[in-house]
Structure formats: C-alpha cells, structure tokens
Design a protein around this motif. Structure first.
Motif: not given
Length: 357
Positions: A241-245, A353-357, A336-340, A247-253
């Motif tokens: 959904y973020l690929r089509r809509h 215990v882990g982080r990336a990006g 290619e979505a503009p989402v970091a 948001v500049p930044r996404l955190t996956v936790a």
C-alpha cells in the motif's frame, strides 16, 4: 457449550487464488493482495499472498493453505502458481510443478500423463483467468504451473501413491469452501491507517508486529498514535500500500522471529503460514565471518531468539544482520516508491537487539 470446528480452504481454492493474483500481475505489473476469488457456490473469500515474483515473461504468486480445524496433511502448505503467456489460441494449459503429482493410472477423472489438478479446480482457474483477461486486455492464452512446497514428501502420507498419482499431491476440491479466516478486514484497516497518517501530514510511520514493538517504535522516534500501523503479520500489505501511497519514511519494528521471516522473503509472518528458516540464519552467520561451529549451533537452534543469543555470546551482531536483510526485502517490495526504510528488531522484553537503515 462446544465451539464449532473451523472450516478451511481446499488446495483448489488456494491454487485459484494464486493463479488469479499471478495472471493479474503478469498483465498489470501489480499483485492484488489480498486476492479475492469466487467459489463455486458464490462465496467470495480473500487470500493473503505469502510470496510473489514478477520477471519478464512470468509471474508467480503463492498462498499458504489454511485447513481450519481439519487434520489435513496439507495444512500450512505453500501453494504457488506460475503463469506464463502461451501461444495465441492455445487456451489454458496446466503443468505440474514441484510437489504436484502426475496421473499414471487410469480410473481417475484425469487422463494418464496429466497433472493431478482435478476438474473443478481447473474450471475455477479457467474462469478466473478469463475474467482477469477480460478486465486487463489479456488473451487468456497461458500456461499455469502449480507447485506445492514439500508436496512430494506430504503426498507419501496420502492415498496418492496407491492411486497412481506420483511425484506429489493432488489439487482437489469441489466447493473450494470453508468459513474463511478473513485477512481482508485487517489488511483494510492497515490501508486506512496509512490513509489517516497521510491525511494528517505524517512523514514517518511505523509498521509494528505487536504492542511491544509499537511501544518501542513510538518511544524511539516520538511517533504519535496515528503514525503507528498495526501491521501484525501482514508486512506485505503495509509495503504494497505504501508503494502506491508513499510516506517519506517507514520503520518496520518487530521481534527477531517475525523479522527473520521477512529477511527470508516472507511477506505473511503468521506462524501458521511461514516459518523461521535456521538455514538462512546460519548462512547469515557464515557470510558475516562467523565460524562453522557457530553456524552449526545456529542451524540447530530451537528459535530465532535462541540463535540470536548464541550469536550475542560469540560477539556476532545477528540482530543487525537480520534487520538489514529484512530492510532489503521491504525495499524490494516498495520498488521505486520514495520511501526510506529502517528496521528495528526487538527481543521479547522489548530490548532493541538489531537495527538497520
């Protein structure tokens, strides 16, 4: 008072859902997720995709079979469909992929030499392929290859060898039916959550697998409630959904177990629909310079958390490495979505215990 037994899906319904999603992607470039199908009696269940792959001339989609409370050997099996364009006027051709059997004896409703895909599932797939072709301008001339992960092994627990169906399972079902576990409502709520965050002008959202990871993400980044997405097991729904809509930044936790599945390419993180892959974790250890003894201990670990502890003791940052692999999976789905994207991995106590990006 006893609880009624929960019904489940047939392999034919799962194969139809995967085929519908794959052909849609072949014609449009996008996989519908969840993908809705119409069963022979008119019910319209929706299935989450567990895997998807789009290359030049082929599209593959896979769903995990939920057999409900039925003690079915195929419960939890990954059923995939690879759809390719066929020659003009060739119609629909079915092929047995890995894990799907071939008919070797007469007496079944299929000719000898045919893939063990029964008549009703074939009809369901043909009808859905025709509908997709009509909607998106396809010819409907396709080759459909159905596969079942570990199907040959599972088939040994069935009557298939005795019936002369060799090499794997049969794709069965006359109604396709069951009372669905419906992922549609949850995925819809994820989409609405993203819509709300965008409308509020949020530039950073977090997709969290549970309440502990949500609390960590909120505290770590100072995120308000409307930037927190209750992702649960549906990582794919958030990313697509973020690929089509965007948001500049996404955190996956999330926890090390669920995020190691994302690192392994799974988009549906439910324990019944994807499993932690110790071989993948051992491979990460080796590629990071861990010795063979540590890789062996990780391969034999009971859980992803156990593997993490073993690596922590050895001074190898498995949490960070899993986070980076999970991030790469997420970036691949976003295209290619503009989402970091950044990823935060936690343990059961909520420690990072882990982080990336």
């Amino acid at each position: 008072m006893s609880t009624p037994l929960r019904h489940g899906w047939t392999t034919g319904a799962c194969a139809t859902a995967a085929t519908t999603a794959a052909y849609t992607a072949l014609l449009t470039g996008d996989f519908p997720d969840p993908v809705e199908i119409v069963l022979p009696k008119g019910q319209r269940p929706a299935f989450a995709l567990a895997r998807e792959e789009l290359t030049g001339g082929a599209a593959m989609a896979a769903v995990v079979k939920d057999a409900g409370d039925d003690p079915d050997v195929t419960h939890g099996a990954l059923i995939s469909s690879t759809v390719r364009h066929g020659a003009p006027g060739s119609g629909v051709a079915f092929v047995a992929g890995p894990g799907v059997g071939t008919v070797t004896k007469p007496g079944l409703p299929l000719d000898v030499g045919e893939p063990a895909i029964n008549p009703v599932p074939r009809r369901m797939m043909r009808e859905h392929l025709a509908e997709v072709a009509a909607r998106y301008g396809g010819t409907g001339d396709v080759t459909v290859e159905i596969s079942v992960e570990h199907g040959e092994e599972l088939a040994r627990k069935t009557w298939n060898p005795r019936l002369g169906i060799l090499g794997g399972l049969s794709i069965l079902g006359t109604t396709g039916i069951v009372v669905p576990y419906s992922c549609s409502a949850w995925i819809d709520s994820i989409r609405r959550g993203i819509d709300v965050a965008r409308a509020a002008g949020r530039r950073h959202v977090a997709g969290c697998t549970g309440s502990t990871s949500e609390k960590v993400a909120a505290e770590l980044y100072g995120l308000p409630e409307d930037a927190l997405l209750d992702m649960g097991d549906f990582a794919g729904a958030v990313l697509k959904y973020l690929r089509r809509h965007p948001v500049p930044r996404l955190t996956v936790a999330g926890g090390i177990g669920k995020l190691s599945k994302l690192a392994d390419g799974h988009l549906d993180l439910h324990s019944g629909r994807s499993q932690v892959n110790p071989g993948m974790l051992a491979g990460i250890v080796r590629s990071a310079g861990g010795d063979e003894a540590l890789a062996g201990r990780v391969l034999a670990a009971n859980t992803a958390l156990h593997a993490l502890r073993l690596c922590q003791e050895a001074g190898l940052p498995l949490g960070d490495l899993v986070a980076e692999r999970a991030r790469l999976t997420a970036v691949g789905v976003l295209r290619e979505a503009p989402v970091a994207v950044d990823v935060v991995v936690i343990d059961r106590a909520g420690a990072i215990v882990g982080r990336a990006g």
